[in-house]
Design an enzyme around this catalytic site. Structure first.
Site, PDB file in Angstrom:
ATOM      1  N   LYS A 126     -91.213 -44.328  36.677  1.00 50.47           N
ATOM      2  CA  LYS A 126     -90.983 -45.560  35.910  1.00 50.47           C
ATOM      3  C   LYS A 126     -92.286 -45.934  35.241  1.00 50.47           C
ATOM      4  O   LYS A 126     -93.364 -45.586  35.715  1.00 50.47           O
ATOM      5  CB  LYS A 126     -90.545 -46.688  36.847  1.00 50.47           C
ATOM      6  CG  LYS A 126     -89.866 -47.837  36.136  1.00 50.47           C
ATOM      7  CD  LYS A 126     -88.412 -47.534  35.845  1.00 50.47           C
ATOM      8  CE  LYS A 126     -87.775 -48.585  34.980  1.00 50.47           C
ATOM      9  NZ  LYS A 126     -86.315 -48.378  34.814  1.00 50.47           N
ATOM     10  N   ASP A 166     -85.770 -49.391  28.967  1.00 55.90           N
ATOM     11  CA  ASP A 166     -85.420 -50.339  30.040  1.00 55.90           C
ATOM     12  C   ASP A 166     -85.552 -51.719  29.392  1.00 55.90           C
ATOM     13  O   ASP A 166     -85.481 -51.820  28.152  1.00 55.90           O
ATOM     14  CB  ASP A 166     -86.361 -50.170  31.258  1.00 55.90           C
ATOM     15  CG  ASP A 166     -85.901 -50.946  32.489  1.00 55.90           C
ATOM     16  OD1 ASP A 166     -84.943 -50.521  33.136  1.00 55.90           O
ATOM     17  OD2 ASP A 166     -86.489 -52.008  32.795  1.00 55.90           O
TER      18      ASP A 166
HETATM   19  P1  NDP Z   1     -82.519 -55.501  27.842  1.00 56.80           P
HETATM   20  O1  NDP Z   1     -83.927 -55.771  27.492  1.00 56.80           O
HETATM   21  O2  NDP Z   1     -81.629 -54.858  26.854  1.00 56.80           O
HETATM   22  O3  NDP Z   1     -81.795 -56.872  28.278  1.00 56.80           O
HETATM   23  C1  NDP Z   1     -82.269 -57.617  29.349  1.00 56.80           C
HETATM   24  C2  NDP Z   1     -81.456 -58.892  29.453  1.00 56.80           C
HETATM   25  O4  NDP Z   1     -81.806 -59.540  30.664  1.00 56.80           O
HETATM   26  C3  NDP Z   1     -81.745 -59.881  28.346  1.00 56.80           C
HETATM   27  O5  NDP Z   1     -80.591 -60.631  28.048  1.00 56.80           O
HETATM   28  C4  NDP Z   1     -82.838 -60.761  28.956  1.00 56.80           C
HETATM   29  O6  NDP Z   1     -82.886 -62.067  28.428  1.00 56.80           O
HETATM   30  C5  NDP Z   1     -82.420 -60.812  30.406  1.00 56.80           C
HETATM   31  N1  NDP Z   1     -83.628 -60.974  31.256  1.00 56.80           N
HETATM   32  C6  NDP Z   1     -84.728 -60.191  31.312  1.00 56.80           C
HETATM   33  N2  NDP Z   1     -85.634 -60.670  32.180  1.00 56.80           N
HETATM   34  C7  NDP Z   1     -85.094 -61.785  32.675  1.00 56.80           C
HETATM   35  C8  NDP Z   1     -85.547 -62.718  33.616  1.00 56.80           C
HETATM   36  N3  NDP Z   1     -86.745 -62.627  34.214  1.00 56.80           N
HETATM   37  N4  NDP Z   1     -84.705 -63.735  33.917  1.00 56.80           N
HETATM   38  C9  NDP Z   1     -83.484 -63.829  33.312  1.00 56.80           C
HETATM   39  N5  NDP Z   1     -83.012 -62.981  32.399  1.00 56.80           N
HETATM   40  C10 NDP Z   1     -83.804 -61.971  32.091  1.00 56.80           C
HETATM   41  O7  NDP Z   1     -82.556 -54.673  29.211  1.00 56.80           O
HETATM   42  P2  NDP Z   1     -81.435 -53.726  29.840  1.00 56.80           P
HETATM   43  O8  NDP Z   1     -80.088 -54.300  29.596  1.00 56.80           O
HETATM   44  O9  NDP Z   1     -81.730 -52.354  29.425  1.00 56.80           O
HETATM   45  O10 NDP Z   1     -81.789 -53.813  31.392  1.00 56.80           O
HETATM   46  C11 NDP Z   1     -81.250 -54.825  32.240  1.00 56.80           C
HETATM   47  C12 NDP Z   1     -81.368 -54.400  33.686  1.00 56.80           C
HETATM   48  O11 NDP Z   1     -80.654 -53.153  33.885  1.00 56.80           O
HETATM   49  C13 NDP Z   1     -82.787 -54.119  34.196  1.00 56.80           C
HETATM   50  O12 NDP Z   1     -82.860 -54.449  35.566  1.00 56.80           O
HETATM   51  C14 NDP Z   1     -82.916 -52.611  34.054  1.00 56.80           C
HETATM   52  O13 NDP Z   1     -83.901 -52.076  34.923  1.00 56.80           O
HETATM   53  C15 NDP Z   1     -81.515 -52.181  34.466  1.00 56.80           C
HETATM   54  N6  NDP Z   1     -81.130 -50.856  34.013  1.00 56.80           N
HETATM   55  C16 NDP Z   1     -81.120 -50.523  32.673  1.00 56.80           C
HETATM   56  C17 NDP Z   1     -80.711 -49.276  32.268  1.00 56.80           C
HETATM   57  C18 NDP Z   1     -80.575 -48.926  30.831  1.00 56.80           C
HETATM   58  O14 NDP Z   1     -80.036 -47.841  30.545  1.00 56.80           O
HETATM   59  N7  NDP Z   1     -80.993 -49.751  29.895  1.00 56.80           N
HETATM   60  C19 NDP Z   1     -80.370 -48.234  33.248  1.00 56.80           C
HETATM   61  C20 NDP Z   1     -80.335 -48.693  34.626  1.00 56.80           C
HETATM   62  C21 NDP Z   1     -80.738 -49.951  34.963  1.00 56.80           C
HETATM   63  P3  NDP Z   1     -84.109 -62.511  27.484  1.00 56.80           P
HETATM   64  O15 NDP Z   1     -83.825 -61.895  26.156  1.00 56.80           O
HETATM   65  O16 NDP Z   1     -84.036 -63.996  27.483  1.00 56.80           O
HETATM   66  O17 NDP Z   1     -85.349 -61.990  28.132  1.00 56.80           O
END
Ligand code: NDP
Length: 450
Positions: A126, A166
């Site tokens: 990571k 991510d």
């Molecule tokens: P994105 O950046 O596309 O989206 C993240 C979302 O989560 C946004 O809506 C963001 O809101 C919100 N968010 C982020 N940090 C916080 C926080 N501290 N508190 C509240 N809301 C928060 O990320 P992904 O969708 O790619 O990833 C989301 C999760 O899924 C993570 O845990 C990641 O590790 C996991 N994941 C992702 C994969 C992938 O293929 N993308 C694969 C496996 C797991 P805002 O815009 O307001 O920050």
């Protein structure tokens, strides 16, 4: 508690003081694999657990760039190359102000087990930076990505370490990172990074894969437990990013009513069903905030987040899908969800439930699809992207989606089989940890003390 596990847990706490997310992730795994460790006293002599929890390598580096005002800014970059036991290091890059060594290590550690569950030849890693892409210009994002890759390129390669996206790293950032890698290395090495755009070596379904995979896993879990389905179920999904959006799409396709989504400022509640096309427009095209949803849907409600208990979990739902970030679902929220008649939780994000919330769900017999298994569809499809890059041949959407579906069915079956073997009922957290640990332990024993 098994004496060997107890000793390793005590040592890991001393040696990684203050790294709370990492300690939380290690503790969860070590406590659930106890029945396997008891059966294998020989593990202690070969320090199998100690080697499993110590990253092979942690790289930290300086990432300077010049912002639009002409000022130089310095961030910290990371790559945790956790384990190459069963394949090249593989795992995403996160750009978010909260990024630190503990978060990188917890994510790298989880990734080893997740990748083992996919059945594909990928190790675990990571990386990321404490850079915040929000409110940055295109030029700033590009310069930052180029600076980040200027250092990272020394450490990666298609058979060495293969990053992906991510939080905060999507197709745009992957494009800039890949472009800079190619420029420095002077080689077209498609498989060095995944999540690429379709015009230069990306795979169909990669964008949708984590969200779709989460719903495929949920479908299997519901089917196996009382022959239930998503049809007609109410669903709430935290986050409005890559994982949340495509989980919403597939849940709707299966006939669920998704009534709420969120971002870090608050959530929208639309009892008539979330208008996903609008969410995509706000989040994917405009990079806006979720409250803008109300401009088009006056009857929907916006509830602002005021503390660590996200308001989205106050909403009555059958299925909760935390798809934002780690420890976003607290004990208070878990109690509220259970009180409101919750049936199942599907972890789209990595470690989204606090330890206390997880324990509460399990003790109240809530079905819980653990992140390592339920969100593995993203990395599995990344591995399929790597295969296509090596073959120099691209599959169509249906072919990749079928492969993803089969992988998620297999992952659910592995979790169920392992849970059954150790009489753990429907504790799929333990099932996922045992199934992946067993595979990794075999590979570790076979490769000697390295
Ligand atoms: P994105 O950046 O596309 O989206 C993240 C979302 O989560 C946004 O809506 C963001 O809101 C919100 N968010 C982020 N940090 C916080 C926080 N501290 N508190 C509240 N809301 C928060 O990320 P992904 O969708 O790619 O990833 C989301 C999760 O899924 C993570 O845990 C990641 O590790 C996991 N994941 C992702 C994969 C992938 O293929 N993308 C694969 C496996 C797991 P805002 O815009 O307001 O920050």
């Amino acid at each position: 508690m098994n004496k060997y596990i107890e000793k390793v847990l005590n040592d890991v706490k001393t040696n990684n003081y203050g790294e709370n997310e990492y300690l939380q992730a290690v503790e969860e795994v070590l406590l659930t694999i106890e029945p396997v460790v008891k059966k294998h006293p020989e593990y202690e002599k070969i320090a199998l657990l100690e080697r499993m929890i110590e990253p092979e390598r942690i790289i930290t580096f300086r990432v300077p760039y010049i912002n639009d005002n002409g000022k130089a800014i310095v961030h910290r970059g990371y790559r945790v190359q956790f384990s190459s036991l069963i394949g090249p290091y593989k795992g995403g890059l996160r750009f978010h102000p909260s990024v630190n060594q503990s978060i990188m290590k917890f994510l790298g550690f989880e990734q080893i087990f997740k990748n083992a569950l996919t059945g594909l030849p990928i190790g675990g890693g990571k990386g990321g930076s404490d850079f915040d892409p929000k409110d940055k210009s295109e030029g700033e994002i590009m310069r930052f990505c180029q600076s980040f890759m200027t250092e990272l390129q020394r450490h990666i390669g298609k058979d060495i370490d293969v990053p992906a996206g991510d939080i905060g790293v999507g197709e745009r950032e992957i494009g800039y990172l890949f472009g800079q890698y190619k420029r420095i290395k002077d080689v077209y090495e498609g498989g060095v990074i995944t999540g690429k755009g379709l015009s230069y070596g990306g795979s169909l379904v990669r964008k949708e894969a984590t969200g779709f995979g989460l719903i495929y896993f949920m479908r299997e879990m519901l089917k196996y437990n009382g022959n239930q389905s998503l049809k007609g179920k109410t669903v709430t999904i935290s986050g409005a990013g890559n994982v949340a959006i495509y989980a919403c799409q597939k849940a709707k396709e299966y006939g669920a009513n998704v009534v709420a989504m969120s971002d870090s400022n608050g959530c929208v509640y639309d009892p008539e069903g979330i208008d996903l096309a609008l969410i995509k427009q706000i989040k994917e095209q405009k990079r806006g905030r979720i409250y803008e949803y109300l401009e088009m849907h006056h009857k929907a409600e916006y509830i602002e987040s005021i503390n660590e208990d996200s308001p989205i979990w106050e909403i009555k739902t059958d299925i909760a899908l935390p798809c934002a970030t780690q420890n976003e679902l607290t004990l208070n929220s878990a109690k509220k969800l259970v009180e409101n008649g919750l049936i199942a939780v599907g972890e789209g994000a990595n470690m989204p439930c606090t330890k206390e919330a997880t324990e509460y769900f399990l003790s109240n017999n809530i079905l819980l699809a653990p992140a390592k298994a339920a969100n593995a569809g993203g990395v599995a499809t990344s591995a399929i992207e790597m295969s296509q890059n090596s073959m120099r041949y691209y599959m169509n959407f249906e072919e990749v989606d079928n492969m993803l579906n089969n992988i998620m069915v297999n992952i659910f079956n592995s979790c169920k089989t392992a849970a059954d073997e150790y009489n753990l009922g429907n504790n799929y957290i333990a099932g996922a940890n045992i199934a992946s640990f067993t595979k990794l332990a075999k590979a570790m024993e076979a490769q000697g003390i390295v």
